[in-house]
Design a protein around this motif. Structure first.
Motif, PDB file in Angstrom:
ATOM      1  N   ALA A  71      83.600  24.585  63.299  1.00 14.55           N
ATOM      2  CA  ALA A  71      84.241  25.990  63.008  1.00 14.55           C
ATOM      3  C   ALA A  71      83.938  26.296  61.554  1.00 14.55           C
ATOM      4  O   ALA A  71      83.398  27.475  61.460  1.00 14.55           O
ATOM      5  N   SER A  72      83.727  25.230  60.768  1.00 16.25           N
ATOM      6  CA  SER A  72      83.634  25.598  59.307  1.00 16.25           C
ATOM      7  C   SER A  72      82.269  25.734  59.084  1.00 16.25           C
ATOM      8  O   SER A  72      81.950  26.222  58.045  1.00 16.25           O
ATOM      9  N   LYS A  73      81.228  25.313  59.924  1.00 16.21           N
ATOM     10  CA  LYS A  73      79.904  25.764  59.704  1.00 16.21           C
ATOM     11  C   LYS A  73      79.292  26.816  60.306  1.00 16.21           C
ATOM     12  O   LYS A  73      78.138  27.077  60.279  1.00 16.21           O
ATOM     13  N   ILE A  74      80.234  27.557  60.938  1.00 14.59           N
ATOM     14  CA  ILE A  74      79.699  28.945  61.839  1.00 14.59           C
ATOM     15  C   ILE A  74      79.995  29.931  60.680  1.00 14.59           C
ATOM     16  O   ILE A  74      81.135  30.337  60.456  1.00 14.59           O
ATOM     17  N   THR A  75      79.082  30.855  60.775  1.00 14.05           N
ATOM     18  CA  THR A  75      78.955  32.244  59.911  1.00 14.05           C
ATOM     19  C   THR A  75      78.842  33.257  60.746  1.00 14.05           C
ATOM     20  O   THR A  75      77.683  33.305  61.287  1.00 14.05           O
ATOM     21  N   ILE A  76      79.506  34.246  60.701  1.00  9.64           N
ATOM     22  CA  ILE A  76      79.453  35.418  61.667  1.00  9.64           C
ATOM     23  C   ILE A  76      79.644  36.667  60.753  1.00  9.64           C
ATOM     24  O   ILE A  76      80.735  36.781  59.943  1.00  9.64           O
ATOM     25  N   THR A  77      78.411  37.383  60.459  1.00 12.98           N
ATOM     26  CA  THR A  77      78.693  38.582  59.771  1.00 12.98           C
ATOM     27  C   THR A  77      78.359  39.847  60.863  1.00 12.98           C
ATOM     28  O   THR A  77      77.420  39.989  61.549  1.00 12.98           O
ATOM     29  N   ALA A  78      79.181  40.883  60.693  1.00 15.66           N
ATOM     30  CA  ALA A  78      79.093  41.964  61.706  1.00 15.66           C
ATOM     31  C   ALA A  78      79.698  43.250  60.885  1.00 15.66           C
ATOM     32  O   ALA A  78      80.508  43.176  59.824  1.00 15.66           O
ATOM     33  N   THR A  79      79.440  44.376  61.681  1.00 17.14           N
ATOM     34  CA  THR A  79      79.753  45.614  61.337  1.00 17.14           C
ATOM     35  C   THR A  79      81.164  45.703  61.681  1.00 17.14           C
ATOM     36  O   THR A  79      81.640  45.697  62.986  1.00 17.14           O
ATOM     37  N   GLN A  80      82.202  45.818  60.703  1.00 15.52           N
ATOM     38  CA  GLN A  80      83.511  46.004  61.119  1.00 15.52           C
ATOM     39  C   GLN A  80      83.864  47.221  60.672  1.00 15.52           C
ATOM     40  O   GLN A  80      85.277  47.455  60.975  1.00 15.52           O
ATOM     41  N   SER A  81      83.239  48.124  60.226  1.00 17.50           N
ATOM     42  CA  SER A  81      83.857  49.588  60.186  1.00 17.50           C
ATOM     43  C   SER A  81      83.481  50.369  61.437  1.00 17.50           C
ATOM     44  O   SER A  81      82.477  50.331  62.072  1.00 17.50           O
ATOM     45  N   LEU A  82      84.694  51.209  61.664  1.00 19.06           N
ATOM     46  CA  LEU A  82      84.645  51.971  62.908  1.00 19.06           C
ATOM     47  C   LEU A  82      83.295  52.939  62.873  1.00 19.06           C
ATOM     48  O   LEU A  82      82.836  53.451  61.891  1.00 19.06           O
ATOM     49  N   THR A  83      82.592  52.628  64.081  1.00 16.08           N
ATOM     50  CA  THR A  83      81.075  53.365  64.054  1.00 16.08           C
ATOM     51  C   THR A  83      81.323  54.559  65.364  1.00 16.08           C
ATOM     52  O   THR A  83      81.645  54.125  66.409  1.00 16.08           O
ATOM     53  N   PRO A  84      80.844  55.716  65.127  1.00 18.99           N
ATOM     54  CA  PRO A  84      80.936  56.573  66.250  1.00 18.99           C
ATOM     55  C   PRO A  84      79.796  56.279  67.151  1.00 18.99           C
ATOM     56  O   PRO A  84      78.827  55.792  66.838  1.00 18.99           O
ATOM     57  N   ARG A  85      79.836  57.060  68.444  1.00 18.40           N
ATOM     58  CA  ARG A  85      79.132  56.951  69.570  1.00 18.40           C
ATOM     59  C   ARG A  85      77.538  57.177  69.030  1.00 18.40           C
ATOM     60  O   ARG A  85      77.096  57.904  68.328  1.00 18.40           O
ATOM     61  N   ASN A  86      76.746  56.282  70.109  1.00 18.79           N
ATOM     62  CA  ASN A  86      75.130  56.562  69.679  1.00 18.79           C
ATOM     63  C   ASN A  86      74.753  56.091  68.195  1.00 18.79           C
ATOM     64  O   ASN A  86      73.547  56.735  67.671  1.00 18.79           O
ATOM     65  N   GLN A  87      75.540  55.249  67.376  1.00 17.33           N
ATOM     66  CA  GLN A  87      74.948  54.806  66.181  1.00 17.33           C
ATOM     67  C   GLN A  87      75.114  53.236  66.220  1.00 17.33           C
ATOM     68  O   GLN A  87      75.905  52.582  67.094  1.00 17.33           O
ATOM     69  N   TYR A  88      74.222  52.638  65.669  1.00 15.12           N
ATOM     70  CA  TYR A  88      73.983  51.042  65.822  1.00 15.12           C
ATOM     71  C   TYR A  88      75.226  50.405  65.145  1.00 15.12           C
ATOM     72  O   TYR A  88      75.447  50.795  64.152  1.00 15.12           O
ATOM     73  N   ILE A  89      75.739  49.167  65.513  1.00 16.64           N
ATOM     74  CA  ILE A  89      76.408  48.182  65.119  1.00 16.64           C
ATOM     75  C   ILE A  89      75.668  46.802  65.182  1.00 16.64           C
ATOM     76  O   ILE A  89      75.039  46.899  66.229  1.00 16.64           O
ATOM     77  N   SER A  90      75.874  45.938  64.449  1.00 16.95           N
ATOM     78  CA  SER A  90      75.068  44.699  64.257  1.00 16.95           C
ATOM     79  C   SER A  90      75.834  43.634  64.153  1.00 16.95           C
ATOM     80  O   SER A  90      76.873  43.763  63.276  1.00 16.95           O
ATOM     81  N   ALA A  91      75.372  42.508  64.266  1.00 17.28           N
ATOM     82  CA  ALA A  91      76.166  41.115  64.150  1.00 17.28           C
ATOM     83  C   ALA A  91      74.944  40.038  64.009  1.00 17.28           C
ATOM     84  O   ALA A  91      73.945  40.240  64.743  1.00 17.28           O
ATOM     85  N   SER A  92      75.464  38.965  63.325  1.00 18.95           N
ATOM     86  CA  SER A  92      74.434  37.858  63.317  1.00 18.95           C
ATOM     87  C   SER A  92      75.441  36.664  63.503  1.00 18.95           C
ATOM     88  O   SER A  92      76.509  36.626  62.694  1.00 18.95           O
ATOM     89  N   ILE A  93      75.049  35.544  63.767  1.00 14.26           N
ATOM     90  CA  ILE A  93      75.525  34.233  63.844  1.00 14.26           C
ATOM     91  C   ILE A  93      74.690  33.155  63.354  1.00 14.26           C
ATOM     92  O   ILE A  93      73.579  33.210  63.713  1.00 14.26           O
ATOM     93  N   GLU A  94      75.257  32.591  62.478  1.00 16.36           N
ATOM     94  CA  GLU A  94      74.345  31.613  61.608  1.00 16.36           C
ATOM     95  C   GLU A  94      75.168  30.298  61.834  1.00 16.36           C
ATOM     96  O   GLU A  94      76.378  29.976  61.625  1.00 16.36           O
ATOM     97  N   VAL A  95      74.503  29.013  62.719  1.00 12.30           N
ATOM     98  CA  VAL A  95      75.022  27.898  62.850  1.00 12.30           C
ATOM     99  C   VAL A  95      74.048  26.700  62.516  1.00 12.30           C
ATOM    100  O   VAL A  95      72.684  26.878  62.457  1.00 12.30           O
ATOM    101  N   PRO A  96      74.644  25.577  62.193  1.00 12.51           N
ATOM    102  CA  PRO A  96      73.809  24.529  61.658  1.00 12.51           C
ATOM    103  C   PRO A  96      72.923  24.137  63.106  1.00 12.51           C
ATOM    104  O   PRO A  96      73.208  24.011  64.264  1.00 12.51           O
ATOM    105  N   ARG A  97      71.832  23.452  62.913  1.00  8.02           N
ATOM    106  CA  ARG A  97      70.756  23.097  63.883  1.00  8.02           C
ATOM    107  C   ARG A  97      70.985  21.682  63.986  1.00  8.02           C
ATOM    108  O   ARG A  97      70.898  20.900  62.965  1.00  8.02           O
ATOM    109  N   GLY A  98      70.956  21.150  65.222  1.00  7.87           N
ATOM    110  CA  GLY A  98      71.116  19.760  65.556  1.00  7.87           C
ATOM    111  C   GLY A  98      69.751  18.996  65.163  1.00  7.87           C
ATOM    112  O   GLY A  98      68.592  19.620  65.024  1.00  7.87           O
ATOM    113  N   MET A  99      69.744  17.677  65.094  1.00  8.15           N
ATOM    114  CA  MET A  99      68.290  16.920  64.868  1.00  8.15           C
ATOM    115  C   MET A  99      67.462  16.955  65.983  1.00  8.15           C
ATOM    116  O   MET A  99      67.952  17.095  67.106  1.00  8.15           O
ATOM    117  N   ILE A 100      66.280  17.001  65.821  1.00  6.12           N
ATOM    118  CA  ILE A 100      65.340  16.841  66.842  1.00  6.12           C
ATOM    119  C   ILE A 100      64.689  15.364  67.024  1.00  6.12           C
ATOM    120  O   ILE A 100      64.406  15.063  67.954  1.00  6.12           O
TER     121      ILE A 100
END
Length: 124
Positions: A71-100
């Motif tokens: 949980a401490s390594k998960i970063t979530i950034t997202a649109t948190q302001s109220l957005t009216p209909r037909n406008q875009y909201i976005s989000a992204s999740i960044e997590v550590p990658r396992g070893m290959i």
């Protein structure tokens, strides 16, 4: 002496060749899990018109409980302001990658991976 060195070098390569397909498959499953969680969160956020803190916490908790991310390594950034209909909201999740590769003598690639999503708001 050369026989022992040759055996050790062969052992390193064999170990990498044995476990790389399994670890690569695990990496692809983790990427898919992040994408699914992000898509499910985006569906809920589209109705709400934003990514609320409860949606973000639910996405993070799903990754922690169901997919064993830290949980401490998960970063979530997202649109948190109220957005009216037909406008875009976005989000992204960044997590550590396992070893290959088991033995870190090859290029492991990036340490983090990031998934983005952009959806239309349905909030009236």
């Amino acid at each position: 002496m050369s026989k022992a060195v040759g055996m050790w070098m062969t052992l390193f390569l064999v170990i990498n060749f044995m476990f790389t397909p399994i670890l690569s498959y695990k990496d692809s499953l983790e990427r898919e899990a992040v994408e699914v969680v992000l898509n499910e969160g985006a569906k809920k956020a589209a109705i709400e018109g934003r990514f609320t803190t409860s949606i973000i916490n639910e996405m993070k908790q799903t990754l922690v409980d169901d997919y064993n991310f830290d949980a401490s390594k998960i970063t979530i950034t997202a649109t948190q302001s109220l957005t009216p209909r037909n406008q875009y909201i976005s989000a992204s999740i960044e997590v550590p990658r396992g070893m290959i590769f088991i033995i870190d003598i090859f290029n492991q690639g990036p340490e983090l991976f990031k998934k983005d999503i952009k959806v239309l708001s349905e909030h009236i």
